[in-house]
Design an enzyme around this catalytic site. Structure first.
Site, PDB file in Angstrom:
ATOM      1  N   ILE A 158       0.490  -1.180  -0.086  1.00 27.86           N
ATOM      2  CA  ILE A 158      -0.254  -0.014  -0.085  1.00 27.86           C
ATOM      3  C   ILE A 158       0.553   1.719   0.353  1.00 27.86           C
ATOM      4  O   ILE A 158       0.887   2.103  -0.495  1.00 27.86           O
ATOM      5  CB  ILE A 158      -0.844   0.099   1.173  1.00 27.86           C
ATOM      6  CG1 ILE A 158      -1.726  -0.945   1.186  1.00 27.86           C
ATOM      7  CG2 ILE A 158      -1.842   1.112   1.350  1.00 27.86           C
ATOM      8  CD1 ILE A 158      -3.002  -1.268   2.118  1.00 27.86           C
ATOM      9  N   CYS A 206       2.221   1.177   8.267  1.00 26.47           N
ATOM     10  CA  CYS A 206       2.776  -0.229   9.484  1.00 26.47           C
ATOM     11  C   CYS A 206       1.558  -0.800  10.189  1.00 26.47           C
ATOM     12  O   CYS A 206       0.520  -0.549  10.400  1.00 26.47           O
ATOM     13  CB  CYS A 206       3.827   0.567  10.499  1.00 26.47           C
ATOM     14  SG  CYS A 206       2.408   2.156  11.025  1.00 26.47           S
ATOM     15  N   PRO A 207       1.746  -1.956  10.005  1.00 25.61           N
ATOM     16  CA  PRO A 207       1.030  -2.741  11.067  1.00 25.61           C
ATOM     17  C   PRO A 207       1.120  -2.912  12.591  1.00 25.61           C
ATOM     18  O   PRO A 207       1.532  -1.853  12.725  1.00 25.61           O
ATOM     19  CB  PRO A 207       1.457  -4.044  11.405  1.00 25.61           C
ATOM     20  CG  PRO A 207       3.005  -3.935  10.613  1.00 25.61           C
ATOM     21  CD  PRO A 207       3.388  -2.813   9.963  1.00 25.61           C
ATOM     22  N   ARG A 235      -3.751   1.765  11.779  1.00 27.57           N
ATOM     23  CA  ARG A 235      -4.828   1.271  12.608  1.00 27.57           C
ATOM     24  C   ARG A 235      -4.789   2.255  13.200  1.00 27.57           C
ATOM     25  O   ARG A 235      -3.996   3.030  13.183  1.00 27.57           O
ATOM     26  CB  ARG A 235      -3.918  -0.019  13.094  1.00 27.57           C
ATOM     27  CG  ARG A 235      -3.755  -1.513  12.168  1.00 27.57           C
ATOM     28  CD  ARG A 235      -5.582  -1.477  12.289  1.00 27.57           C
ATOM     29  NE  ARG A 235      -5.350  -3.073  11.718  1.00 27.57           N
ATOM     30  CZ  ARG A 235      -5.576  -3.044  10.703  1.00 27.57           C
ATOM     31  NH1 ARG A 235      -5.994  -1.378   9.556  1.00 27.57           N
ATOM     32  NH2 ARG A 235      -6.282  -4.168   9.732  1.00 27.57           N
ATOM     33  N   ASP A 259      -9.071   7.370   8.430  1.00 27.24           N
ATOM     34  CA  ASP A 259     -10.014   5.907   8.364  1.00 27.24           C
ATOM     35  C   ASP A 259      -9.892   5.389   8.974  1.00 27.24           C
ATOM     36  O   ASP A 259     -10.675   4.391   8.750  1.00 27.24           O
ATOM     37  CB  ASP A 259      -9.320   5.569   6.384  1.00 27.24           C
ATOM     38  CG  ASP A 259     -10.342   4.369   6.609  1.00 27.24           C
ATOM     39  OD1 ASP A 259     -11.727   5.145   5.889  1.00 27.24           O
ATOM     40  OD2 ASP A 259     -10.895   3.379   6.064  1.00 27.24           O
ATOM     41  N   GLU A 264     -14.008   1.711  17.027  1.00 28.10           N
ATOM     42  CA  GLU A 264     -14.696   1.462  16.129  1.00 28.10           C
ATOM     43  C   GLU A 264     -15.820   0.736  15.710  1.00 28.10           C
ATOM     44  O   GLU A 264     -15.700  -0.337  16.426  1.00 28.10           O
ATOM     45  CB  GLU A 264     -14.071   0.743  14.703  1.00 28.10           C
ATOM     46  CG  GLU A 264     -12.453   2.249  14.068  1.00 28.10           C
ATOM     47  CD  GLU A 264     -12.158   1.629  12.769  1.00 28.10           C
ATOM     48  OE1 GLU A 264     -11.380   1.937  12.690  1.00 28.10           O
ATOM     49  OE2 GLU A 264     -11.572   0.533  12.512  1.00 28.10           O
ATOM     50  N   HIS A 282     -13.224   4.236   8.363  1.00 25.40           N
ATOM     51  CA  HIS A 282     -12.865   2.815   7.583  1.00 25.40           C
ATOM     52  C   HIS A 282     -13.162   2.185   6.491  1.00 25.40           C
ATOM     53  O   HIS A 282     -13.899   1.230   6.140  1.00 25.40           O
ATOM     54  CB  HIS A 282     -13.538   1.663   8.724  1.00 25.40           C
ATOM     55  CG  HIS A 282     -12.367   0.762   8.739  1.00 25.40           C
ATOM     56  ND1 HIS A 282     -11.529   0.557   9.489  1.00 25.40           N
ATOM     57  CD2 HIS A 282     -11.211   0.012   8.127  1.00 25.40           C
ATOM     58  CE1 HIS A 282     -10.747  -0.383   9.550  1.00 25.40           C
ATOM     59  NE2 HIS A 282     -10.866  -0.956   8.238  1.00 25.40           N
TER      60      HIS A 282
END
Length: 318
Positions: A158, A206-207, A235, A259, A264, A282
């Site tokens: 991405i 990043c994760p 995230r 986003d 959430e 999201h």
């Protein structure tokens, strides 16, 4: 094979079809599943499919028939992977289905912050242009992105797609990841501190893990340029939302586009209503093209499992 989908609604709001999946076994479909409904709905499943329903050890221990967990997402933090390993239950996700859609929304957030298309449209609809004495006016400053520097934290698929679009806008691209990389003609590797210091725009790709938890904190925001733009399509937990709100209020951060949020849907989130803050619910992953790819990969994952193969398992499965 009993196939149970616990929360299919966000993947398919009625425009896609589960027909191919239903051909692989006896399919039971639920739009949404509450925590207290999980066991009753999953108890007879051989194949359990979930997006955001938590599949923790407490639940999985009660499911002796369970042979496979399929995720309708790339992320897998909702599943107790360590317990699944002990049972040799493959946990298969959906990689690389939304790369272009997420990159597109990342840049859409950047352009909204830079140009204020939505804000200007709202002003025109309210009648401000009709009442204006001049041929034009601005409700915010306009930022030209050419020759600005965007710093990407994480440099997976991405981020690389985002980098290509940024280059097309004339931007310089820096990127940080834990393992340094040689220049690929698009991005230059930078240390994290160098990226913070030099970037006009910081974009998160990043994760979520121990290293990235609240990475965008007060200390690191202070290392950035005054008026920096921060984008988060990774995230919500990667940013300290209180620190970001304070920096938006003070003007240290010139714009924040996200986003994702830490919770959430949001409950009393400090970023809701913050100045120069743009939040989408999201949706970066959710283009119809991306969801069609997701559905195909989900079906292919299960077909492979039924045929005695395991693909796209999130842990080394042998």
């Amino acid at each position: 094979m009993n196939i149970v989908i616990l929360d299919g609604y966000t993947t398919d709001e009625g425009t896609l079809s589960w027909k191919e999946l239903s051909a692989l076994g006896e399919l039971t479909y639920y739009e949404r599943t509450l925590p207290n409904q999980r066991y009753e709905r999953a108890k007879n499943a051989d194949i359990l499919i979930s997006n955001k329903v938590v599949l923790d050890r407490e639940l999985l221990e009660k499911l002796p028939n369970l042979k496979y967990i399929g995720l309708l997402s790339t992320g897998f933090n909702t599943v107790d992977i360590e317990y699944a390993k002990t049972r040799r239950i493959p946990v298969c996700n959906i990689p690389d289905y939304s790369t272009k859609s997420v990159a597109q929304l990342t840049v859409a957030l950047l352009l909204e912050i830079a140009m204020g298309v939505g804000r200007h449209n709202e002003s025109v609809v309210k009648g401000d242009w009709s009442a204006c004495r001049d041929f034009c006016y601005r409700v915010q400053d306009i930022t030209e992105l050419d020759n600005k520097t965007i710093g990407l934290i994480g440099y997976g698929a991405i981020a690389k797609e985002t980098a290509k679009i940024a280059c097309a806008l004339g931007m310089k691209v820096l990127a940080y990841r834990r393992n340094p990389f040689p220049s690929d003609g698009i991005a230059e590797y930078a240390s994290l501190d160098e990226l913070f210091e030099k970037s006009d725009v910081v974009s998160l790709h990043c994760p979520m893990n121990e290293d990235s938890d609240k990475l965008i904190c007060r200390q690191n925001i202070n290392k950035m340029k005054d008026g920096v733009i921060i984008l988060n399509t990774a995230r919500g937990g990667v940013v300290d939302e209180v620190a970001v709100r304070q920096a938006l209020d003070s003007g240290k951060i010139g714009g924040y586009g996200a986003d994702v949020l830490s919770c959430e849907p949001p409950k009393d989130n400090p970023l809701i209503g913050a100045p120069r803050c743009y939040i989408t619910p999201h949706i970066a992953w959710a283009s119809e093209d991306a969801r069609k790819r997701l559905m195909k990969i989900a079906v292919d994952n299960i077909k492979a499992f039924i045929d005695g193969k395991v693909i796209n398992c999130v842990y080394p499965y042998k």
